[in-house]
Write an enzyme that holds these catalytic residues in place. Structure first.
Site, PDB file in Angstrom:
ATOM      1  N   ASN A 192      49.290   9.578 -24.130  1.00 50.51           N
ATOM      2  CA  ASN A 192      48.039  10.225 -24.525  1.00 50.51           C
ATOM      3  C   ASN A 192      47.234   9.210 -25.311  1.00 50.51           C
ATOM      4  O   ASN A 192      47.568   8.881 -26.456  1.00 50.51           O
ATOM      5  CB  ASN A 192      48.324  11.465 -25.376  1.00 50.51           C
ATOM      6  CG  ASN A 192      47.063  12.145 -25.875  1.00 50.51           C
ATOM      7  OD1 ASN A 192      45.945  11.749 -25.542  1.00 50.51           O
ATOM      8  ND2 ASN A 192      47.218  13.169 -26.694  1.00 50.51           N
ATOM      9  N   VAL A 193      46.169   8.678 -24.736  1.00 52.92           N
ATOM     10  CA  VAL A 193      45.410   7.606 -25.387  1.00 52.92           C
ATOM     11  C   VAL A 193      44.736   8.070 -26.669  1.00 52.92           C
ATOM     12  O   VAL A 193      44.338   7.236 -27.505  1.00 52.92           O
ATOM     13  CB  VAL A 193      44.366   6.993 -24.429  1.00 52.92           C
ATOM     14  CG1 VAL A 193      45.058   6.313 -23.251  1.00 52.92           C
ATOM     15  CG2 VAL A 193      43.355   8.032 -23.958  1.00 52.92           C
ATOM     16  N   SER A 201      30.358   5.529 -16.510  1.00 48.99           N
ATOM     17  CA  SER A 201      29.939   6.453 -15.449  1.00 48.99           C
ATOM     18  C   SER A 201      28.453   6.267 -15.228  1.00 48.99           C
ATOM     19  O   SER A 201      27.746   5.706 -16.080  1.00 48.99           O
ATOM     20  CB  SER A 201      30.233   7.896 -15.891  1.00 48.99           C
ATOM     21  OG  SER A 201      29.571   8.839 -15.071  1.00 48.99           O
ATOM     22  N   TYR A 242      29.322  14.679 -22.442  1.00 51.37           N
ATOM     23  CA  TYR A 242      29.911  13.657 -21.579  1.00 51.37           C
ATOM     24  C   TYR A 242      29.037  12.405 -21.569  1.00 51.37           C
ATOM     25  O   TYR A 242      29.547  11.276 -21.670  1.00 51.37           O
ATOM     26  CB  TYR A 242      30.076  14.206 -20.166  1.00 51.37           C
ATOM     27  CG  TYR A 242      30.753  13.265 -19.204  1.00 51.37           C
ATOM     28  CD1 TYR A 242      32.121  13.030 -19.282  1.00 51.37           C
ATOM     29  CD2 TYR A 242      30.034  12.618 -18.199  1.00 51.37           C
ATOM     30  CE1 TYR A 242      32.756  12.171 -18.399  1.00 51.37           C
ATOM     31  CE2 TYR A 242      30.657  11.765 -17.309  1.00 51.37           C
ATOM     32  CZ  TYR A 242      32.020  11.535 -17.410  1.00 51.37           C
ATOM     33  OH  TYR A 242      32.646  10.686 -16.527  1.00 51.37           O
ATOM     34  N   LYS A 248      29.971   8.436 -22.581  1.00 49.19           N
ATOM     35  CA  LYS A 248      29.876   7.332 -21.623  1.00 49.19           C
ATOM     36  C   LYS A 248      28.788   6.327 -21.998  1.00 49.19           C
ATOM     37  O   LYS A 248      28.924   5.124 -21.722  1.00 49.19           O
ATOM     38  CB  LYS A 248      29.650   7.890 -20.213  1.00 49.19           C
ATOM     39  CG  LYS A 248      30.862   8.660 -19.673  1.00 49.19           C
ATOM     40  CD  LYS A 248      32.119   7.805 -19.673  1.00 49.19           C
ATOM     41  CE  LYS A 248      33.318   8.501 -19.044  1.00 49.19           C
ATOM     42  NZ  LYS A 248      34.513   7.639 -19.030  1.00 49.19           N
ATOM     43  N   ILE A 269      32.367   9.726  -6.810  1.00 46.24           N
ATOM     44  CA  ILE A 269      33.583   9.194  -6.201  1.00 46.24           C
ATOM     45  C   ILE A 269      34.495  10.354  -5.805  1.00 46.24           C
ATOM     46  O   ILE A 269      34.653  11.323  -6.553  1.00 46.24           O
ATOM     47  CB  ILE A 269      34.331   8.254  -7.161  1.00 46.24           C
ATOM     48  CG1 ILE A 269      33.384   7.165  -7.710  1.00 46.24           C
ATOM     49  CG2 ILE A 269      35.525   7.613  -6.460  1.00 46.24           C
ATOM     50  CD1 ILE A 269      32.791   6.256  -6.667  1.00 46.24           C
TER      51      ILE A 269
END
Length: 252
Positions: A66-67, A145, A158, A162, A191
């Site tokens: 878990n980063v 992103s 989000y 980013k 993607i």
């Protein structure tokens, strides 16, 4: 490119699926020893299994990580750098994809989740690995992103993570560049990955994404992996602080 990655040691986060898995396979195929991590143990073990099936003499290992957990990240990095072993490259791919919310409907829990993984996670991994990076010659490739270069309604949190990641990465490039350690960013567009919100919804959402770029199709994880491999290679030795948009020619 192949020669410059052969026998390098590369740490990859978010290796359990999508872009992380495709990049793990690409780098291992090019002869890199890959250290695969993901919060999804089953997923990252499957990635390791696929790497092991390749005709590559390079080694693989996988671990649940878990980063967002500082202590866990530090312990893992110490475990792979015993006896002074260096890390040549780091691919910071772990992240949480967006859910569309109006700002007034966004919860503190949602904010904390995205910030802790998308930003703090990269910070944790970067801070822990810097003392062990090959210098000169090491590099980081961080995943932002198209939401990091274009604003979108209902995705403010989000976008904040980013956009912030790009600023963080450019500062990394300035700070670590004098040591011969490069930092670059990939900014993928639409993607075809299992965690892409539009893919999950399916139908018209997928069609809308495909029509949203001039190539008229979704990108494949392997197409991002090719760019990551290039950025880590000696072919990109003068690229530092760059942001590469991989979006098929985004419209609007």
């Amino acid at each position: 490119m192949t020669a410059s990655l052969k026998d390098t040691r590369i740490l990859i986060t978010g290796a359990g699926s999508g872009i992380g898995r495709a990049t793990s396979l690409k780098l291992h195929e090019l002869g890199a020893h890959v250290f695969l991590t993901d919060i999804n143990l089953d997923g990252v073990q499957e990635t390791e299994k696929r790497c092991a099936s390749q005709e590559s003499p390079a080694s693989t290992s996988s671990a649940k990580l878990n980063v967002a957990d500082k202590a866990a990240v530090e312990a893992y990095v110490e475990s792979i750098t015993k006896d002074g072993a260096k890390i040549d490259h780091v691919f910071n791919c772990a992240g949480v994809n967006p859910t569309s919310y109006k700002l007034e409907e966004t919860t503190d829990e949602y904010w904390d989740k995205l910030m802790s993984v998308n930003l703090r996670g990269v910070y944790n991994v970067t801070r822990a690995t810097i003392p062990h990076m090959a210098s000169p010659g090491g590099s980081y490739v961080n995943v932002s992103s198209i939401n990091g270069v274009h604003a979108y309604a209902n995705q403010a949190i989000y976008c904040a993570t980013k956009w912030g990641l790009i600023g963080f990465s450019k500062s990394m490039a300035l700070e670590l560049g004098p040591r011969g350690i490069r930092t670059n960013v990939v900014a993928p567009g639409y993607i075809d990955t299992p965690t892409n919100a539009g893919i999950v919804k399916g139908g018209e959402y997928v069609e809308r994404m495909a029509k949203g770029n001039s190539l008229g199709r979704l990108g494949q994880p392997e197409e991002v992996a090719d760019v990551v491999a290039f950025l880590m290679s000696n072919d990109a030795r003068y690229m530092n602080g760059s942001v590469l948009e991989i979006d098929g020619g985004l419209k609007g």
